[in-house]
Design an enzyme around this catalytic site. Structure first.
Site, PDB file in Angstrom:
ATOM      1  CG  ASP A  41     -12.986  -6.872   5.405  1.00  0.00           C
ATOM      2  OD1 ASP A  41     -12.583  -5.695   6.292  1.00  0.00           O
ATOM      3  OD2 ASP A  41     -13.285  -6.836   4.305  1.00  0.00           O
ATOM      4  CE  LYS A  83       2.102 -18.083  -0.707  1.00  0.00           C
ATOM      5  NZ  LYS A  83       1.001 -19.342  -1.062  1.00  0.00           N
ATOM      6  CE1 TYR A  97      -3.470  -2.240   0.547  1.00  0.00           C
ATOM      7  CE2 TYR A  97      -2.300  -3.058   2.246  1.00  0.00           C
ATOM      8  CZ  TYR A  97      -3.614  -3.550   0.768  1.00  0.00           C
ATOM      9  OH  TYR A  97      -4.573  -4.165   1.847  1.00  0.00           O
ATOM     10  CG  ASP A 114      -7.056  -4.807   2.997  1.00  0.00           C
ATOM     11  OD1 ASP A 114      -8.426  -4.965   4.190  1.00  0.00           O
ATOM     12  OD2 ASP A 114      -6.706  -3.981   2.524  1.00  0.00           O
ATOM     13  CG  ASP A 144      -1.292 -20.343   0.939  1.00  0.00           C
ATOM     14  OD1 ASP A 144      -0.459 -20.314   1.723  1.00  0.00           O
ATOM     15  OD2 ASP A 144      -0.754 -21.326   0.642  1.00  0.00           O
TER      16      ASP A 144
END
Ligand code: NAD
Length: 360
Positions: free
Chosen positions: A254, A194, A145, A250, A226
């Site tokens: 959610d 990851k 970001y 993020d 994952d």
């Protein structure tokens, strides 16, 4: 007695309605525990734009700088009005600007499924019957970001790039928040990355492990992102504290926010390394139900509990408030978003009343 000053930025939509009740509940706790607070209101979002032509006017920013914490409602308008200047860039100009201004590096989002509200959880009963009570801690100021961004054309094809970078200090700040949080809960941190393919994740894993040396009483496990997404759906009860980078956080937060069944239930906190913070519901301004007195005030009220716990270290006050919320739910009181046939439907203000009554 020290007085804590709290900047109250209610914002738009249901923000002012739920904030009014949250401040009322907060005052009841403060009175009971003989604390001293000063709640000072400031304009933010669309309501600030109407008055000052900007979403975060200097007067509001000054108020935040003079305060011990920011209690935030939500900002933004209905989607069909998104083209109006009042709403354009509203969230970025207010919330993101506050995050940057106060270096709010760690975002804390609890996801708790109350026993009384199991029916509202989208997962099967056998998966949630043991209950879900987890916290996701997301790094907020690094990753793709905030890195270099570019788009270009080459050989008639279009390309784009977002560079994701982390310094070891950025990782260590959130790792410490995660370990401190786990110490006050069930003592387990799952660090999500990851690391099998990403350099930033390898650094992430290394720094989290190094930071863990100061927290030997906390269990640390690593998990690939994952697998974490899969586990959050298949067996969310295994998690206590999850700590992860900005992009992964993020998405995962959610996913976790869907578990309790309504955005009206889930609070959040964004903290800097001096534990100054912004406390707000996870959801938005809910323009579809604004002005009707039916919004659920619990997310805003639990944001007050997080402010007491994380910024002021008022643990007894936070516990009492969380117990009172649980008590009101246990006794069957429901706003429209969490209403089930055997409950008693209450308004925004009535839910706050039922919570205040249960403060003891
Ligand atoms: P939303 O979170 O406002 O609403 C999604 C759904 O959840 C709606 O059905 C709404 O009624 C419900 N909901 C949310 N809070 C509730 C509450 N307290 N009680 C009962 N039900 C509740 O998301 P949206 O509709 O996509 O966005 C509306 C506006 O909010 C947009 O302008 C968006 O940009 C903004 N937004 C702001 C924030 C923030 O201020 N932090 C976060 C997300 C979205």
């Amino acid at each position: 007695m020290e007085t804590k000053t709290i900047a109250v930025l209610a914002g738009d939509g249901v923000g002012p309605e739920v904030m009014h009740e949250a401040v009322r509940v907060a005052n009841a706790v403060v009175e009971r525990f003989k604390r001293s607070t000063r709640f000072v209101e400031g304009l933010v979002g669309g309501s600030a734009f109407e008055e000052y032509g900007e979403h975060l006017p200097p007067t509001t920013l000054d108020l935040c700088k003079r305060s011990d914490a920011i209690l935030f409602g939500s900002v933004g308008g209905p989607l069909h009005q998104a083209h109006l200047p009042k709403w354009q860039g509203c969230e970025a100009n207010s919330i993101l600007a506050l995050r940057r201004n106060f270096a709010l590096a760690a975002n804390i989002r609890p996801a708790r499924v109350y026993q009384q509200l199991l029916a509202g959880c989208p997962l099967k009963n056998e998966i949630v019957s043991e209950g879900i009570d987890l916290v996701i801690i997301r790094e907020l100021l690094g990753d793709v970001y905030f890195g270099e961004k570019s788009t270009w054309s080459e050989g008639g094809r279009r390309y784009a790039r977002d560079v994701g970078a982390y310094s070891e200090d950025q990782v260590a700040v959130v790792a410490r928040v995660a370990f401190e949080t786990a110490r006050k809960r069930r003592g387990k941190v799952t660090s999500v990355d990851k690391a099998n393919v990403m350099q930033t994740s390898k650094l992430w894993r290394e720094v989290v492990r190094e930071t863990h040396r100061d927290y030997a009483d906390v269990i640390l496990e690593d998990m690939l992102v994952d697998n974490c997404a899969l586990q959050l759906v298949r067996n969310p009860g295994q998690f206590d504290v999850i700590v992860t980078s900005n992009l992964f956080g993020d998405i995962l937060s959610d996913l976790a926010a869907a578990l309790p069944g309504s955005l009206g239930l889930t609070p959040s906190a964004s903290l800097n390394d001096e534990r100054f913070g912004l406390f707000e519901p996870s959801g938005g301004s809910a323009p579809d139900i604004a002005g009707r007195g039916i919004a659920n005030p619990i997310a805003q009220i639990l944001s007050v509990a997080m402010m007491f716990r994380f910024s002021f270290d008022w643990v007894d006050e936070a516990d009492a408030l969380e117990r009172a919320v649980e008590g009101a739910l246990k006794d069957g009181y429901r706003t429209a978003d969490i209403f089930v046939a055997d409950g008693e439907k209450v308004s925004t203000a009535e839910m706050a009343d039922r919570i205040i009554e249960r403060l003891g």
